[in-house]
Enzyme design. Structure first.
Site, mmCIF file in Angstrom:
data_model
loop_
_atom_site.group_PDB
_atom_site.id
_atom_site.type_symbol
_atom_site.label_atom_id
_atom_site.label_comp_id
_atom_site.label_asym_id
_atom_site.label_seq_id
_atom_site.Cartn_x
_atom_site.Cartn_y
_atom_site.Cartn_z
ATOM 1 N N LYS A 232 51.038 -43.580 -10.643
ATOM 2 C CA LYS A 232 50.530 -43.130 -9.343
ATOM 3 C C LYS A 232 51.033 -44.152 -8.320
ATOM 4 O O LYS A 232 50.334 -45.119 -7.980
ATOM 5 C CB LYS A 232 49.003 -43.042 -9.378
ATOM 6 C CG LYS A 232 48.400 -42.333 -8.191
ATOM 7 C CD LYS A 232 46.929 -42.036 -8.448
ATOM 8 C CE LYS A 232 46.206 -41.596 -7.195
ATOM 9 N NZ LYS A 232 46.677 -40.334 -6.616
HETATM 10 N N1 PMP Z 1 48.344 -34.967 -8.850
HETATM 11 C C1 PMP Z 1 48.568 -35.763 -7.802
HETATM 12 C C2 PMP Z 1 49.939 -35.832 -7.218
HETATM 13 C C3 PMP Z 1 47.512 -36.524 -7.253
HETATM 14 O O1 PMP Z 1 47.723 -37.313 -6.196
HETATM 15 C C4 PMP Z 1 46.227 -36.418 -7.812
HETATM 16 C C5 PMP Z 1 45.081 -37.205 -7.232
HETATM 17 N N2 PMP Z 1 45.008 -38.492 -7.777
HETATM 18 C C6 PMP Z 1 46.046 -35.577 -8.915
HETATM 19 C C7 PMP Z 1 47.133 -34.853 -9.409
HETATM 20 C C8 PMP Z 1 44.719 -35.446 -9.581
HETATM 21 O O2 PMP Z 1 44.434 -36.603 -10.332
HETATM 22 P P1 PMP Z 1 42.944 -37.085 -10.559
HETATM 23 O O3 PMP Z 1 42.205 -35.917 -11.127
HETATM 24 O O4 PMP Z 1 43.067 -38.199 -11.537
HETATM 25 O O5 PMP Z 1 42.399 -37.500 -9.257
#
Ligand code: PMP
Length: 318
Positions: free
Chosen positions: A169
């Protein structure tokens, strides 16, 4: 930022910085910080919910583990462990003055002002670690959780994992997300869905996606350049516990149009139904029944009103 009005945001009183707490207004960096010039940051998004058992952070450890993994992929040496980051998160929420909030852990390549380095090579730049918190309402709008959102398939392709690893991320990945989001907004949609470089469905600019087809759930696999979402994982586990079959499999764009139900998952977006894609109505154009069931069950787990699957402990008390 969805439809959130920044002027109404309540911010945490303190920011966790490299192991201690500082005032929000002191959490500043120099303009020549490496991350500002070259995108060298990794981060997380986490929510703390207020329920009848007080304030609890949802799946804190899994988020901090993903943060540490993102840093590892980018060869960022950390002086803090997953446990240190978890403790920092609890400390900063406690000091925030907020009952429920969104947490933003952020690790980046900074600037050593005594020994400045301005090149692409990140190795001379120090690693800085922060956690900021604020009260973030419903990312795609409060009404979206029930009414659903209108979305488009983006003309932009999701980053390929051999260029920018989707598993990390990283701040830089969100330049791709911004292209997707801006195009969607300017064309009158709440969000855009990117296809991967093979043309299969990947994810939204900040959410994973699920389809309900004939009573079963389908979601793109990790190989579709998705972020391994923690809400995605939670929904898969909760759905299986409720007896639904879940397939992690490649989905064609056209499968979106003919799905019975579609929804996004994400920490910020929680579970948001999708009522149309490219102006094609999904199902009856309203939140689907299975989406509603999963939404209620997942929110109940997040608020400590329902146990996590298989006796897992997904809540960290603040
Ligand atoms: N995909 C992307 C590109 C994101 O930014 C997020 C948010 N973090 C998610 C999916 C969902 O991830 P999470 O459920 O861990 O927040």
């Amino acid at each position: 930022m969805g439809s959130t009005d920044v002027s109404t945001l309540r911010i945490g009183q303190k920011v966790w910085k490299n192991g201690g707490l500082i005032d929000w207004s002191d959490a500043r960096v120099h303009v020549m910080t490496h991350a500002i010039n070259y995108g060298s940051s990794v981060f997380e998004g986490i929510r703390a919910y207020h329920g009848k058992n007080g304030t609890n952070i949802f799946r804190l450890r899994e988020h901090m583990l993903r943060l540490v993994h993102s840093a590892k992929i980018y060869r960022m040496p950390l002086t803090f462990t997953v446990d240190d980051f978890c403790k920092g998160a609890v400390d900063v929420v406690r000091a925030s003055g907020l009952e429920s909030c969104y947490l933003r852990p952020l690790v980046f390549r900074g600037l050593d002002e005594q020994k400045p380095a301005f090149g692409v090579n990140p190795f001379p730049n120090p690693i800085e670690s922060y956690i900021a918190v604020w009260d973030w309402g419903k990312y795609l709008g409060a009404e979206a959780l029930e009414a659903g959102v209108d979305v488009c398939v983006s003309s932009w392709t999701r980053i390929t994992s051999n260029s920018l690893p989707a598993m990390a991320k990283a701040g830089a990945n969100y330049m791709n997300s911004q292209l997707i989001k801006m195009e969607a907004i300017l064309n009158g949609f709440a969000e855009g869905i990117a296809l991967d470089d093979r043309g299969y469905v990947s994810e939204g600019s900040g959410e994973n996606i699920f389809a309900v087809i004939n009573g079963a759930l389908f979601t793109p696999p990790l190989g579709a350049s998705i972020l391994p979402g923690i809400t995605r994982d939670s929904v898969i586990q909760i759905a299986r516990e409720l007896g639904y079959v879940v397939h992690e499999t490649s989905l064609q764009r056209s499968a979106l149009y003919v799905a019975d139900e579609l929804f996004f998952t994400g920490t910020a977006a929680e579970i948001t139904p999708i009522r149309s894609v490219d102006r094609i109505e999904i199902g009856n154009g309203k939140r689907g029944e299975i989406t509603r069931i999963l939404q209620e069950a997942t929110l109940a787990v997040m608020h400590g009103e329902r146990p996590a699957p298989e006796g897992a402990n997904w809540l960290t008390k603040v």
